[in-house]
Design an enzyme around this catalytic site. Structure first.
Site, PDB file in Angstrom:
ATOM      1  N   HIS A 117       0.850  -1.195   0.000  1.00 27.50           N
ATOM      2  CA  HIS A 117       0.000   0.000   0.000  1.00 27.50           C
ATOM      3  C   HIS A 117       0.881   1.239   0.000  1.00 27.50           C
ATOM      4  O   HIS A 117       1.936   1.278   0.647  1.00 27.50           O
ATOM      5  CB  HIS A 117      -0.890  -0.004   1.253  1.00 27.50           C
TER       6      HIS A 117
ATOM      7  N   ARG B 159      -0.050  12.481  -0.009  1.00 28.54           N
ATOM      8  CA  ARG B 159      -1.114  13.470  -0.162  1.00 28.54           C
ATOM      9  C   ARG B 159      -0.665  14.838   0.341  1.00 28.54           C
ATOM     10  O   ARG B 159       0.287  14.968   1.102  1.00 28.54           O
ATOM     11  CB  ARG B 159      -2.367  13.010   0.604  1.00 28.54           C
TER      12      ARG B 159
END
Length: 342
Positions: A123, A127
């Site tokens: 994963h 951001r």
């Protein structure tokens, strides 16, 4: 773990550059392209399908999914760039000083579920967020193996650590501990995998750890370290950029080592059982999922991280002395993987 508060920090951060949104948005697009191209090369058979979408309140994104590949049973790499006048509740709870300002958020996220149980799920999410005087970088990368190979966990961590060390010697020690804390299933009392790094609310001020557990290992280490020298937007952008670019060098060697290993029903059933933990974490704790749903993001894109096949088994216990038991005994507990030696 859902962050419910963040420590107070001195003063207001310096304003980001005028072109911050265009630069970070372009980087996130480029990161999606780079990762997808690398994964298609690694898989060698299938390619990503892209769906572009628009958010009625402002912004949109590109969702890319690969399915039934030679390596990847299913995987997704998303880019999103959203904005609007109304902040979601999950943000106002963390940073009330952002109230009354419009927001801008962009990021690239990825989850890969290989078919071979000897290749780990992985994963990634990086951001950026802006709202009036408030801005920060966040994200990280983590590895979820189903079968225990020390060299895979160690190589992954060493590559990620090298990317962190190019920017600050204490990034990896703090953010590795934060990752172990974040990707922890409290109701199972185990980590989701072998971790990696995780960071949030990084605006160059105050202590590095800004999570919810003031008594945990990450907070304790960060407090002892104290606040590092202030870092500006440019230095944090460079850090996030290098972290994103370290993914393929960290993950590809694991795939190449394990892709030819044969497996049977036992290994496949254990993989599907352990995938259940991934589902539990994403639906109960994951802040990206919560933020996406609260901001009326594209549901298919938000939930693309879930595996295509999964199973649960009542009161499962691994048989002593097996690789499955070793996963529980060693790999689902925090380890100093970056300093592991054979």
């Amino acid at each position: 773990m859902n962050v419910t508060s963040s420590p107070s920090t001195p003063s207001t951060p310096a304003r980001p550059p005028e072109d911050s949104r265009s630069r970070i948005g372009q980087f996130m697009r480029d990161l999606q392209d780079e990762i997808c191209q690398g994964l298609e090369r690694i898989d060698g058979r299938e390619r990503f399908r892209e769906d572009s979408w628009e958010r009625p309140e402002g912004g949109g994104g590109r969702s890319r999914v690969i399915r039934e590949g030679d390596i990847f049973e299913q995987g997704g790499v998303n880019f999103s760039e959203v904005f609007g006048p109304q902040l979601p509740p999950s943000i106002l709870k963390q940073r009330p000083e952002a109230e009354g300002h419009g927001f801008y958020a962009t990021g690239t996220s990825m989850v890969l579920h290989p078919r071979n149980p000897y290749i780990p799920t992985v994963h990634l999410n990086y951001r950026y967020f802006e709202a009036g005087p408030v801005w920060w970088f966040g994200g990280g990368v983590d590895l979820t193996p189903y079968y225990p190979f020390e060299e895979d966990a160690a190589g992954f961590h060493k590559t990620v650590k090298a990317a962190c060390d190019r920017h600050h010697s204490e990034y990896y020690p703090v953010f590795k501990r934060w990752c172990d804390e974040y990707f922890y299933l409290k109701h199972r009392q185990e980590t989701r995998g072998v971790g990696g790094i995780f960071f949030d609310y990084q605006d160059g001020r105050g202590e590095l750890y800004r999570g919810p557990d003031p008594e945990g290992p990450a907070a304790t280490y960060s407090k002892e370290l104290g606040a590092p020298e202030p870092r500006d937007w440019e230095s944090l952008f460079a850090f996030a950029r290098d972290c994103g670019k370290s993914f393929l060098p960290a993950y590809e060697p694991i795939v190449q080592r394990r892709r030819g290993m044969e497996y049977g029903d036992r290994e496949r059933n254990f993989q599907l059982y352990r995938r259940g933990r991934y589902v539990e974490f994403n639906l109960v704790y994951d802040r990206g999922t919560i933020f996406g749903l609260q901001t009326n993001g594209r549901t298919e894109s938000i939930l693309m991280s879930l595996p295509p096949l999964v199973r649960w088994e009542y009161c499962y216990e691994p048989e002593p002395g097996t690789p499955e038991a070793k996963l529980y005994e060693t790999f689902l507990k925090p380890q100093d993987w970056a300093n592991w030696t054979a």
